[in-house]
Motif scaffolding. Sequence first.
Motif: not given
Length: 489
Positions: A195-200, A298-301
């Motif tokens: 998710l973090r990777a896609v967020d960037k 949206r990075g949020l868990e």
Amino acid sequence: MTSDPNRPEARAPRGFIDRRARDVVAERAILAAVSGVYERWGFEPLETGAFEYADALGKFLPDADRPNEGVFALQDDDEQWMALRYDLTAPLARFAAQNWETLPKPFRRYAFGPVWRNEKPGPGRFREFVQCDADTVGSARPEADAEIIAMAVEGLEAAGLPAGSALIKINNRKLLNGLMSAAGVADEGQKLAVLRAVDKLDRLGPDGVRLLLGEGRKDESGDFTKGAGLNAAAAERVLAFTAAGAGDRASTLAKLADVVGGSAEGDEGLAELAAIDAALTGLGVAADRATFDPSVVRGLEYYTGAVFEAELLLSTLDEKGQPMRFGSIGGGGRYDDLVARFTGERTPATGFSFGVSRLASALKAAGRDLAKAARGPVVVIAFDQTRMADYFAVAREIRAAGIPAEVYLGSSGMKAQMKYADRRLSPAAVIVGEDELAAGTVTVKDLDLGRVLASKVADNAEWREQRPGQQTIPRGELTAALRRILDAG
RNA sequence: GCCGCCCUAGCUCAGUUGGUUAGAGCGCCAGAUUGUGGCUCUGGAGGUCUCCCGUUCGAUCCGGGAGGGCGGUACCA
């Protein structure tokens, strides 16, 4: 700098800012407009306290070693840890859980107020800022998400964003989850890394994200970010998924179905998005206002389903005149597990929030500066310390006519008083000296007119002699004269 | 958290190859203009040159450390 070491240095703590009239007025206008929209949609206002018990705030629970990690926390006199809220969603979850029995369900509320985050401030990022947030608690229907999205669109435009200058991009967590399950990614940590990777994606591009999905990436400063550890095939599938957005909502859905269809969770996500699409269409929200975009994370868990992000489309210029992307001005999504932390029962919820000052800068960038310069009051010149009561009577009369007015309360001479009125951007100064008191007149000076004329006069003697915009009139005509000046401005 | 750059007047910055009174522009205050905002001119206030330790006869300047600021990166509810 300080001559006496015991003297405190006058400075605000880092990450905290003072906001003057101009910004305060603009932000109030935004909140008033958005509140009006939210109430029209049937959302009730709710205010909760600034502090919450730390355990209610969730994963940022302070411990003895790091009591302030991420939040501003302190120990109450009963030894319980409490912390300043870092958003408005966690307090809502607590409130909803606490009052669940008596609340009308689904519960629809909006809230705004300051939130605090104890982290490194940056440009446009502060440790205290005002958020505005609307949520529906207790409805699992995708239509609840659609309604929040449509209302956000209306709220942003009511606040002053030019129609169509913001786009809500919608995704669903279940799609990526389904995709990852299909690719054999079961580990939660690994999912988060994906998710973090896609967020960037928007910042690093597909190549940077490919590295982050795999082994990892070293940035320009030499810092290495560990990757998600996907194999090449899985990484490509994720990238293909993120690239599936384009065009209208229906065709994006069709493309997404090709990539993630088949897994149970993926299909569920697709069905939810289809329902959101239908509801948005019914609410009159077309693809130029809200669209599907699989790269939104949206990075949020804590998000469990639909996620959305409001992006400013206008190309804006930074201070150096370089075009820049303004980016996200708000976001939200579905978080079905947040209330369950308190009650044990899964309670569906969805919401949208935005930073108020961030929206204010977006408006400024869009050329819709609501602030203008904050106008000062009419200033009644204080001539003679023994006649203050007369000046106050004049000021009172002006206020009674609905015009802001004040008597100068400093101790400087007339020249400095005029300067004071000028700097406060006062529309006019009222002079009631001995001559005027004796004659039953007042002298009204139109400062706006003078400000215009000043550029045409080079010689000071002439400037003083002209007394631009100045007139001496019978006392009874004072407020009418002031009104004319205000109406002209 | 990690990496880099920076710190001299309220602000933006010069400057001193380490030497006695540290400068400018803007801003501020006052006067020219004894009842008038702008422009102009004149004058004035304002600095332990971020702090501590070291080297030196002597440190704002050199070295070390700390603090603060800025930028990038990570995190971001």
